[in-house]
Design a protein around this motif. Structure first.
Motif, mmCIF file in Angstrom:
data_model
loop_
_atom_site.group_PDB
_atom_site.id
_atom_site.type_symbol
_atom_site.label_atom_id
_atom_site.label_comp_id
_atom_site.label_asym_id
_atom_site.label_seq_id
_atom_site.Cartn_x
_atom_site.Cartn_y
_atom_site.Cartn_z
ATOM 1 N N HIS A 41 0.879 4.504 -2.524
ATOM 2 C CA HIS A 41 0.641 5.866 -2.555
ATOM 3 C C HIS A 41 1.786 6.504 -3.144
ATOM 4 N N GLN A 93 0.918 -1.177 0.485
ATOM 5 C CA GLN A 93 -0.496 0.080 0.585
ATOM 6 C C GLN A 93 1.110 0.884 -0.173
ATOM 7 N N ARG A 94 2.150 1.612 0.258
ATOM 8 C CA ARG A 94 3.574 2.666 0.797
ATOM 9 C C ARG A 94 3.032 2.354 -0.454
#
Length: 876
Positions: free
Chosen positions: A552, A548-549
């Motif tokens: 993002h 997810q990082r």
């Protein structure tokens, strides 16, 4: 004990009031201090004041050895050498010693010793000293008792007697050696009282008893261990390895337990401190309330205490007032008596004058009767010449009459005595006849008295032996009952021991059924599985977070790239438009400056000074076309200024837009660079987590294959493991409970065994005591029978002292009360002897009285003849 303050007044060499406060500086913070001074300065007096206030005595007075001597006091009074009142300073009417101290119960007290002289005068007699005790916290007096009870109360508050106080706390001169030379028991008792170590003595005794019990238990265990055969080498090696593994696990568990216990103690200490804080706050509130409630009383007591010094003056004023009133009443009575005396003198004046007149008349009558008086004196002289012979004759007659009366009275008295003696003789002879049966007892009384004494001694010994035999029989009965109870107790303890052994065996079987080794292996496997699942869950969560990082960061990089491109385009537009704007602004500003120079105040002023004939000071021209004001010029100036402002705003807007675009470009570039670094770190972390996940044994399981919900599978397996571990925990708790019960049963069995052994020992002692009691009872019965035989023999010998008809009577009287009967016999013998002696004395007395009566009759005859002769002479 802690001394807070010492105060006093008029003691020995210290006059007036003095005080030593150990709660104020510099003594409050002084760790060690000394009392110094010249001889007679009062060093020992401070210590005397301390002892007087606490015990009403001092060491140096207690050592006084003046036996039977006294010390002279004021007037004819004197005091003993050991009397503490001798410490009152000479010439002082009162004195006191006062000590504030904290007792062994941590309560502050004030002890006070005081003494005064009669009427509060320096020449008055010493009065009895007073001892009081006051509790400082509430000013409550504790002196409602007598002086001795107050002294006991002070000793209880301090915890030391006067001897202990002067041997350990306050050592007088040359007394330290006496303390060192005292016995070990005395020093131990004193040191235990001072240090409070008697608790450790009790603990030592209990520890010794506990050690003895544990040693006995150890011996029993060793005996039990001796019955068990050792294992073979292989089994022993396996058990040793297993023991090493379990020891390592136990050490780890012990460390964890220690940490948990430390945390628990920390929590308990915190709770305890909170409770103490709440309790202290409550006590503080109560104390504040009590202090507020007692404020009025404290003020009143302070006022009363403040006026205590004036009490002797008030007493003296009252005494002087009473003396003044008494003197006034005495003066009034004396004045009344003087008035009454004056009235009496006035009333007796007339009788005195009358008496004087009567005296004068009597003198006149005497003068008139003087010749007759002279004749009477002549007759008196003649009578005086004859009077001696008459008086001599009268005296001889009176003497003869007196002698006659005396002799007749003596004769009558002797006759009465003779009659009384005859009656007494007849009575004594009659008593002897009536008590003739006492004659054999009286005639051989020395022998009978010895026999009576021997019989009484035998009877007393027989009674004592009878009482001892009855007591031994009672003791034998009690020991028999105790023996029966001890047998029942031994049987009950044996039954209890058997029950305890059965319960211990049952709990041992229950503990063996738990199979702790298998349960421990299961628990270790489940703990390992739980740690793997926890690790896998954490890795899976980290993988998701890293992915997810990265997503993002990629979105942020696209956004910041687009912003950077927009800023670059804006910078290019601003750079293209800025150069024409700068050029237009510079031209407009130049035109404006020229116009402003032309229309400035100085130019206007100079223009006003121009004239047509004079040349211009600036250009030298003699024509001045702009000498006057031109409005069109002002309009041009205004238009130029507005144009300059417009161009400047355009230029500033371009500069601001360029700066904003440049800052946005720099920020976007920095953010892109940071995103690049974060993306690289996230990629590296993601790769590391993927490698760690691939290295986990769980990753090869089919439940965590592709397309499966790994997080849900991990949560389900963790929940299942938690349930299994909970079940194992319950089994562990049950096993520990059973193990504790087994330990308790083992302790109960050991205790029952010890009680049974002790009961067996006690039963043996009881049986020995019972046998001894039976033997003692038999011995006492034999001695009683022997003494009864000796008593019968002695009484048989005494039968000869009494008539045969009285043998049963005297034995019955003897049996009722031997001592009283012996005393009665002794009195009867004494009475018989007395009566017999009295008969002889009365016979002699009767003969003497008869001879005296004959002599008295002869004297009476002679006195009668002499009286007749003297009477005849008096008649002549």
């Amino acid at each position: 004990m802690k001394i807070l303050a010492i105060r006093g007044k008029n003691l020995a060499s210290l006059s007036n009031e003095f005080a030593v406060d150990f709660q104020s500086e510099p003594l409050a913070t002084a760790g060690l201090y000394a009392i110094t001074g010249a001889t007679g300065a009062g060093k020992s007096t401070l210590l005397d004041a301390l002892c007087l206030a606490l015990y009403g005595n001092t060491p140096r007075l207690a050592r006084a050895t003046l036996q039977g001597e006294t010390i002279p006091d004021v007037g004819e009074n004197s005091v003993g050498p050991t009397d503490p009142r001798t410490l009152l300073r000479r010439g002082a009417s009162e004195g006191f010693a006062e000590v504030d101290f904290v007792g062994s119960d941590l309560v502050a007290y004030r002890a006070r010793w005081s003494v005064r002289r009669a009427r509060n005068r320096a020449d008055g007699k010493l009065q009895a000293s007073d001892l009081s005790l006051l509790r400082l916290v509430d000013r409550q007096p504790l002196t409602e008792h007598r002086k001795t009870e107050t002294l006991k109360l002070i000793e209880r508050c301090i915890g030391l007697s006067f001897e202990q106080f002067t041997r350990a706390v306050l050592l007088a001169q040359n007394d330290f050696a006496a303390f060192l030379k005292s016995s070990d028991d005395e020093r131990a008792e004193l040191l235990q009282t001072l240090t409070g170590t008697e608790t450790f003595t009790l603990l030592s005794m209990q520890a010794f008893a506990r050690t003895k019990e544990e040693n006995e238990a150890l011996k029993r265990l060793k005996l039990q261990l001796a019955d068990q055969a050792p294992l073979n080498a292989e089994a022993r090696l396996a058990k040793t390895q297993e023991l090493a593994g379990q020891t390592a696990q136990l050490n780890a568990l012990e460390q964890r337990k220690s940490a948990l216990e430390a945390h628990m103690r920390w929590q308990q200490q915190g709770e305890k401190l909170q409770a103490n804080e709440a309790e202290a706050a409550a006590r503080h509130t109560q104390a504040q309330q009590a202090k507020a409630q007692a404020a009025e009383r404290a003020t009143q007591f302070a006022h009363i205490e403040a006026v205590q010094a004036a009490r002797p003056l008030c007493s003296e004023v009252e005494r002087l007032k009473r003396e003044t009133e008494l003197g006034a009443s005495t003066l009034k009575e004396q004045r009344t008596q003087a008035q009454q005396a004056a009235q009496l003198a006035e009333a007796r004046k007339e009788p005195l004058d009358a008496a004087i007149r009567q005296l004068q008349k009597a003198e006149q009558a005497k003068n008139e009767a003087q010749p007759a008086i002279d004749r009477a004196k002549a007759f008196d002289a003649q009578i005086a010449a004859l009077a001696p012979n008459l008086q001599l004759a009268v005296k001889e007659r009176d003497a003869a009459q007196q002698l006659l009366r005396q002799e007749e009275a003596q004769r009558s008295q002797r006759q009465n005595e003779h009659a009384h003696a005859q009656a007494a003789l007849q009575a004594a002879q009659g008593w002897l006849l009536e008590n003739a049966r006492t004659r054999p007892l009286a005639e051989g009384w020395p022998r009978w008295e010895i026999l009576f004494s021997q019989a009484a001694q035998r009877q007393a010994e027989h009674q004592q032996t009878q009482a001892k035999w009855a007591e031994l029989r009672q003791e034998e009965s009690e020991i028999g009952k105790a023996l029966a109870q001890e047998r029942l107790r031994h049987a009950a303890l044996a039954t209890g021991y058997q029950g305890a052994v059965e319960k211990l065996e049952e709990l041992s079987r229950a503990c063996a059924a738990f199979q702790p080794e298998e349960r421990l292996k299961r628990q270790q496997a489940l703990e390992t599985r739980r740690e793997l699942l926890a690790q896998a869950s954490q890795l899976w969560q980290d993988l998701g977070e890293q992915q997810q990082r990265l997503q993002h960061l990629a979105a942020q990089r696209q956004t910041h790239t687009r912003v950077r491109q927009e800023c670059v385009a804006q910078l290019a537009e601003c750079a293209a438009a800025q150069a024409p704007a700068e050029r237009d602004l510079a031209n407009a500003e130049k035109s404006l400056r020229l116009a402003e120079l032309a229309s400035s105040e100085n130019v206007e002023h100079m223009r006003a000074l121009l004239s047509d004939e004079d040349p211009c000071p600036v250009c030298g021209a003699q024509e001045h076309p702009y000498a006057l004001h031109i409005p069109a010029l002002d309009a041009v100036l205004t238009v130029l200024r507005q144009e300059v402002d417009r161009l400047r705003q355009i230029r500033n807007a371009l500069v601001q837009r360029a700066a904003t675009a440049q800052a946005g470009q720099q920020s976007a570039e920095q953010q892109i660079a940071q995103i690049e670094r974060d993306s690289a770190a996230a990629s590296s972390a993601l790769q590391t987590r993927q490698q760690q996940w691939a290295a986990l044994p769980l990753s090869e399981e089919s439940a965590f294959g592709a397309g499966s919900d790994v997080a849900a599978q991990l949560s389900e397996q963790q929940a299942a493991l938690k349930a299994l571990l909970t079940q194992l925990g319950k089994e562990e708790a049950a096993y520990r409970t059973t193990l504790q019960q087994k330990d308790g049963a083992q302790m109960a069995t050991d205790k029952a065994q010890a009680a049974r052994v002790a009961a067996q020992h006690a039963l043996t002692q009881r049986e020995l005591a019972y046998q001894k009691s039976v033997q003692s009872c038999q011995t006492a019965r034999d001695k009683r029978d022997e003494l009864a035989l000796q008593l019968t023999t002695a009484l048989s010998e005494l039968d000869a002292a009494f008539p045969a008809a009285d043998s049963l009577t005297w034995r019955e009287a003897w049996g009722n009360d031997a001592a009283a009967f012996s005393l009665q016999c002794a009195r009867a013998v004494h009475a018989w002897t007395t009566q017999q002696r009295q008969v002889g004395e009365l016979n002699e007395k009767i003969n003497a009285i008869a001879a005296a009566i004959q002599g008295a009759l002869h004297v009476i005859d002679n006195a009668t003849r002499h009286l007749a002769n003297q009477s005849a002479q008096c008649a002549q």
